[in-house]
Motif scaffolding. Structure first.
Motif, mmCIF file in Angstrom:
data_model
loop_
_atom_site.group_PDB
_atom_site.id
_atom_site.type_symbol
_atom_site.label_atom_id
_atom_site.label_comp_id
_atom_site.label_asym_id
_atom_site.label_seq_id
_atom_site.Cartn_x
_atom_site.Cartn_y
_atom_site.Cartn_z
ATOM 1 N N MET A 89 0.847 -1.190 0.000
ATOM 2 C CA MET A 89 0.000 0.000 0.000
ATOM 3 C C MET A 89 0.882 1.238 0.000
ATOM 4 N N ASN A 90 0.518 2.217 -0.754
ATOM 5 C CA ASN A 90 1.285 3.455 -0.838
ATOM 6 C C ASN A 90 0.946 4.311 0.377
ATOM 7 N N GLU A 91 1.838 4.306 1.356
ATOM 8 C CA GLU A 91 1.562 5.011 2.602
ATOM 9 C C GLU A 91 1.683 6.521 2.488
ATOM 10 N N ARG A 92 2.022 6.993 1.312
ATOM 11 C CA ARG A 92 1.942 8.431 1.059
ATOM 12 C C ARG A 92 0.482 8.861 0.911
ATOM 13 N N ARG A 93 -0.394 7.914 0.622
ATOM 14 C CA ARG A 93 -1.827 8.162 0.535
ATOM 15 C C ARG A 93 -2.416 8.126 1.948
ATOM 16 N N PRO A 94 -3.173 9.153 2.353
ATOM 17 C CA PRO A 94 -3.771 9.158 3.701
ATOM 18 C C PRO A 94 -4.616 7.924 3.989
ATOM 19 N N LEU A 95 -5.189 7.331 2.963
ATOM 20 C CA LEU A 95 -6.037 6.161 3.124
ATOM 21 C C LEU A 95 -5.313 5.024 3.830
ATOM 22 N N PHE A 96 -3.987 4.910 3.598
ATOM 23 C CA PHE A 96 -3.223 3.789 4.138
ATOM 24 C C PHE A 96 -2.275 4.204 5.255
ATOM 25 N N GLY A 97 -2.476 5.379 5.799
ATOM 26 C CA GLY A 97 -1.554 5.877 6.816
ATOM 27 C C GLY A 97 -1.713 5.223 8.172
ATOM 28 N N ASP A 98 -2.874 4.637 8.441
ATOM 29 C CA ASP A 98 -3.151 4.046 9.751
ATOM 30 C C ASP A 98 -2.751 2.571 9.749
ATOM 31 N N ARG A 99 -1.929 2.203 10.710
ATOM 32 C CA ARG A 99 -1.452 0.819 10.813
ATOM 33 C C ARG A 99 -2.608 -0.168 10.956
ATOM 34 N N ARG A 100 -3.661 0.232 11.656
ATOM 35 C CA ARG A 100 -4.807 -0.664 11.844
ATOM 36 C C ARG A 100 -5.518 -0.938 10.523
ATOM 37 N N VAL A 101 -5.571 0.046 9.662
ATOM 38 C CA VAL A 101 -6.179 -0.140 8.344
ATOM 39 C C VAL A 101 -5.370 -1.150 7.533
ATOM 40 N N ARG A 102 -4.060 -1.004 7.562
ATOM 41 C CA ARG A 102 -3.210 -1.912 6.793
ATOM 42 C C ARG A 102 -3.325 -3.351 7.313
ATOM 43 N N GLU A 103 -3.409 -3.501 8.640
ATOM 44 C CA GLU A 103 -3.592 -4.840 9.199
ATOM 45 C C GLU A 103 -4.927 -5.424 8.762
ATOM 46 N N ALA A 104 -5.956 -4.618 8.761
ATOM 47 C CA ALA A 104 -7.286 -5.095 8.362
ATOM 48 C C ALA A 104 -7.291 -5.590 6.928
ATOM 49 N N LEU A 105 -6.609 -4.883 6.029
ATOM 50 C CA LEU A 105 -6.591 -5.294 4.633
ATOM 51 C C LEU A 105 -5.893 -6.639 4.457
ATOM 52 N N GLY A 106 -4.946 -6.936 5.322
ATOM 53 C CA GLY A 106 -4.266 -8.224 5.243
ATOM 54 C C GLY A 106 -5.077 -9.373 5.806
ATOM 55 N N LEU A 107 -5.983 -9.085 6.712
ATOM 56 C CA LEU A 107 -6.761 -10.142 7.351
ATOM 57 C C LEU A 107 -7.720 -10.835 6.395
ATOM 58 N N VAL A 108 -8.107 -10.170 5.319
ATOM 59 C CA VAL A 108 -9.078 -10.773 4.395
ATOM 60 C C VAL A 108 -8.417 -11.308 3.130
ATOM 61 N N PHE A 109 -7.075 -11.350 3.101
ATOM 62 C CA PHE A 109 -6.379 -11.992 1.987
ATOM 63 C C PHE A 109 -6.293 -13.480 2.285
ATOM 64 N N ASP A 110 -6.996 -14.294 1.498
ATOM 65 C CA ASP A 110 -7.135 -15.722 1.788
ATOM 66 C C ASP A 110 -6.151 -16.525 0.940
ATOM 67 N N PHE A 111 -4.900 -16.622 1.413
ATOM 68 C CA PHE A 111 -3.890 -17.361 0.669
ATOM 69 C C PHE A 111 -4.240 -18.836 0.542
ATOM 70 N N GLU A 112 -4.728 -19.442 1.609
ATOM 71 C CA GLU A 112 -4.988 -20.883 1.590
ATOM 72 C C GLU A 112 -6.014 -21.242 0.516
ATOM 73 N N TRP A 113 -7.044 -20.432 0.362
ATOM 74 C CA TRP A 113 -8.026 -20.703 -0.692
ATOM 75 C C TRP A 113 -7.391 -20.540 -2.066
ATOM 76 N N MET A 114 -6.594 -19.470 -2.233
ATOM 77 C CA MET A 114 -5.945 -19.228 -3.525
ATOM 78 C C MET A 114 -4.977 -20.350 -3.870
ATOM 79 N N ASN A 115 -4.200 -20.789 -2.896
ATOM 80 C CA ASN A 115 -3.203 -21.827 -3.163
ATOM 81 C C ASN A 115 -3.883 -23.116 -3.630
#
Length: 613
Positions: free
Chosen positions: A322-348
């Protein structure tokens, strides 16, 4: 170091200081060596005849046709402007040449001897007598000085970070060049300078180095450009009277008379070209293709061979960033949340035929990866920054989110919504919105269609949170321009690592590089703690200290949720038309196609079989 090799040594009490670059005692004279190694003594003695993974009697001759994706408009890979043609590195010689079998070892190539001073504040390279450019003029120390200064002034920002501790470079004689350092702590700097590809000062006089170049440049290496069609194809011809053809670092390599690259806009089209025989060698990076795309007549008839070669090179990290120069991704909690819904096991299971391992570290497949809870020296390093780090760094083991692979990731979505609410985002009318009424929406920028099938399921997971994400796929040259200008919201990035992480970490992570166009700090990290730990990595005086610093850096980056780690593989997947010979084994830390050759008997047999078929 930037080169990608693997450290197999573990962190253990009593490991010695990095021996091959250890300097003589104070007051002693300089030490002259034929090779440099950061992590152990060089395996090959002075006077070795060839690398152990090559066939020194490999025949020269024949042609190979390969492919590249995108297009090109330049033969200058060292600047921001333009898109350089593939494999332009074959045009030039480097001062030293890396051993692909050893972790962080380089042997004399253009420079036949290396001199290390007792005060650790420099390195001297003595160029080999007889080294020459393709026009017959000798390669001189002035060429080395000019190359270094030009790249630092006009080259990509990477060079300024990589060579930051070089204070001066001096040509002491026509064949002797000395680099002086501003510190005695940067142990890998001598090896980094050994990687320098030397350019011809006299050829570049009157030309603007900062502009894209479509005139075949003068080189010194084993190949020269024979012909090209801008953006579509390029052919490299082996130089018959190449000055270094009998060097131990070249014996058994550069065997093809002609290496031709055909450019394709799409990886799918390139695979079809391979099936038709227009392309003769291919590395396969798409698991689906490897599992299902190679059942065609030439494979069944034995005309096309396939192999998977296990390697030991570090795999670094590939992931959504995520481009942390963008205010949208400046919060660490937001970035953690976006990772929680990435389902690697299903993709694999559903996309990759279970071909991949989940990446859990920025130093994956190496001993520098953080593990468990921080202990010993790593913990001491992190304790220094305790008041400036999230409490989890010292208290909890970092683990990437995982699922049962069913595709029903309710726990991840529930936890993600909790984090987003804490960060000020709530779902209104099925859209995630903040207090100012701004919707949570962004673009995932890709440089080819291969990752669309990864991005689209992820977008569906984001939609369940009320996030509106969309994919935009552009061609590689346009993508590179946008990445150099940090003009993206989210994208896929690769942070390659080596067996001796060091100076390149400045370009990856430090605050000074976050706003410098073209740097590798594509995330935009600005964290004083990261800056300080990076300097500890760069200046680590021993292997245990380097390992501890890297693990501390890894842990801080992971808990910063600066990326959504994806996956890696520990094998090379290869397919080729059966006209080639290759050595009995592959080097441990690279593919080394340069050691293959055309087998005349196989080539004739293949041609006859195809004609009869």
């Amino acid at each position: 170091m930037r080169r990608r090799t693997l450290l197999a040594t573990g962190l253990a009490a009593g490991l010695p200081a990095l021996p091959a670059l250890a300097q003589a005692p104070s007051g002693a004279g300089p030490r002259r060596v034929h090779a440099l190694s950061l992590l152990a003594d060089p395996e090959l003695p002075e006077g070795f005849t060839h690398f152990p993974w090559v066939n020194p009697d490999a025949p020269k001759g024949g042609e190979i046709t390969l492919y590249a994706l995108g297009s090109f408009d330049s033969f200058n890979p060292y600047i921001l402007r333009g898109t350089a043609a593939v494999n332009t590195g074959n045009l030039y010689d480097t001062l030293l040449k890396q051993s692909l079998d050893e972790p962080s070892a380089e042997y004399g190539h253009l420079a036949g001897m290396v001199e290390l001073p007792a005060d650790k504040r420099g390195v001297t390279f003595e160029l080999r007598e007889g080294a020459r450019w393709h026009d017959g003029r000798p390669i001189t120390a002035e060429d080395v000085v000019w190359t270094f200064n030009t790249l630092r002034q006009h080259g990509r920002p990477f060079y300024r970070a990589y060579w930051a501790d070089v204070s001066e470079v001096v040509a002491e004689s026509p064949r002797r060049v000395t680099f002086r350092f501003s510190t005695d702590q940067n142990r890998e700097l001598s090896l980094i300078l050994g990687q320098l590809a030397v350019l011809p000062k006299h050829w570049w006089e009157g030309r603007d180095f900062a502009r894209p170049l479509l005139e075949p440049p003068l080189g010194s290496g084993p190949y020269r450009i024979e012909r090209f069609e801008a953006g579509r194809s390029i052919a490299y011809r082996r130089v018959e009277d190449y000055w270094g053809r009998d060097l131990p670092t070249m014996k058994g390599t550069a065997n093809f008379d002609l290496m031709r690259y055909e450019y394709y806009r799409d990886a799918t089209v390139s695979l079809e070209a391979f099936k038709a025989g227009s392309i003769e060698f291919r590395t396969e990076n798409v698991a689906r293709n490897w599992a299902t795309g190679y059942d065609f007549p030439a494979v069944r008839r034995g005309w096309v061979k396939r192999d998977e070669i296990r390697h030991e090179q570090p795999t670094g990290l590939q992931g959504f960033i995520m481009n942390e120069r963008r205010p949208l991704f400046g919060d660490r909690r937001v970035r953690e949340a976006l990772g929680l819904v990435f389902d690697f096991e299903w993709m694999n299971a559903n996309l990759f035929y279970n071909a991949y391992a989940r990446t859990t570290s920025y130093f994956s497949n190496s001993d520098f990866a953080a593990r468990g809870l921080p202990e010993g020296r790593e913990r001491e390093i992190l304790e220094r920054f305790k008041d400036r780090l999230p409490p989890e760094v010292l208290a909890r083991e970092f683990k990437v989110p995982s699922t049962d692979g069913s595709g029903n990731n309710r726990d991840g979505a529930r936890r993600a919504l909790e984090l987003l609410r804490e960060a000020g985002w709530t779902v209104r009318d099925r859209r995630l919105t903040n207090a100012q009424g701004q919707r949570f929406e962004f673009e995932i920028l890709l440089n080819g269609p291969a990752f669309e099938r990864v991005a689209l399921p992820y977008i569906q997971s984001l939609q369940r949170l009320g996030i509106e994400a969309r994919v935009r796929t552009i061609d590689p040259p346009q993508y590179q321009v946008r990445m150099d200008a940090f003009d993206y919201d989210m994208t896929v990035e690769v942070f390659g690592q080596s067996s001796s992480p060091g100076n390149e970490q400045r370009d990856y992570w430090t605050s000074a590089k976050a706003d410098e166009n073209g740097s590798r700090n594509t995330v935009g990290i600005k964290d004083p703690v990261v800056d300080e730990i990076v300097e500890m990595v760069v200046n680590a005086p021993s292997l245990p200290e380097l390992t501890a610093a890297c693990r501390a850096l890894d842990r801080v980056l992971l808990w910063g949720f600066h990326s959504i780690p994806q996956w890696h593989t520990r094998t090379f997947r290869l397919a080729w038309w059966d006209k080639f010979g290759r050595p009995p084994r592959n080097p441990k830390r690279a593919l080394a196609l340069e050691s293959w050759w055309v087998d005349a008997a196989k080539e004739r047999a293949l041609a006859a079989a195809r004609a009869a078929g």
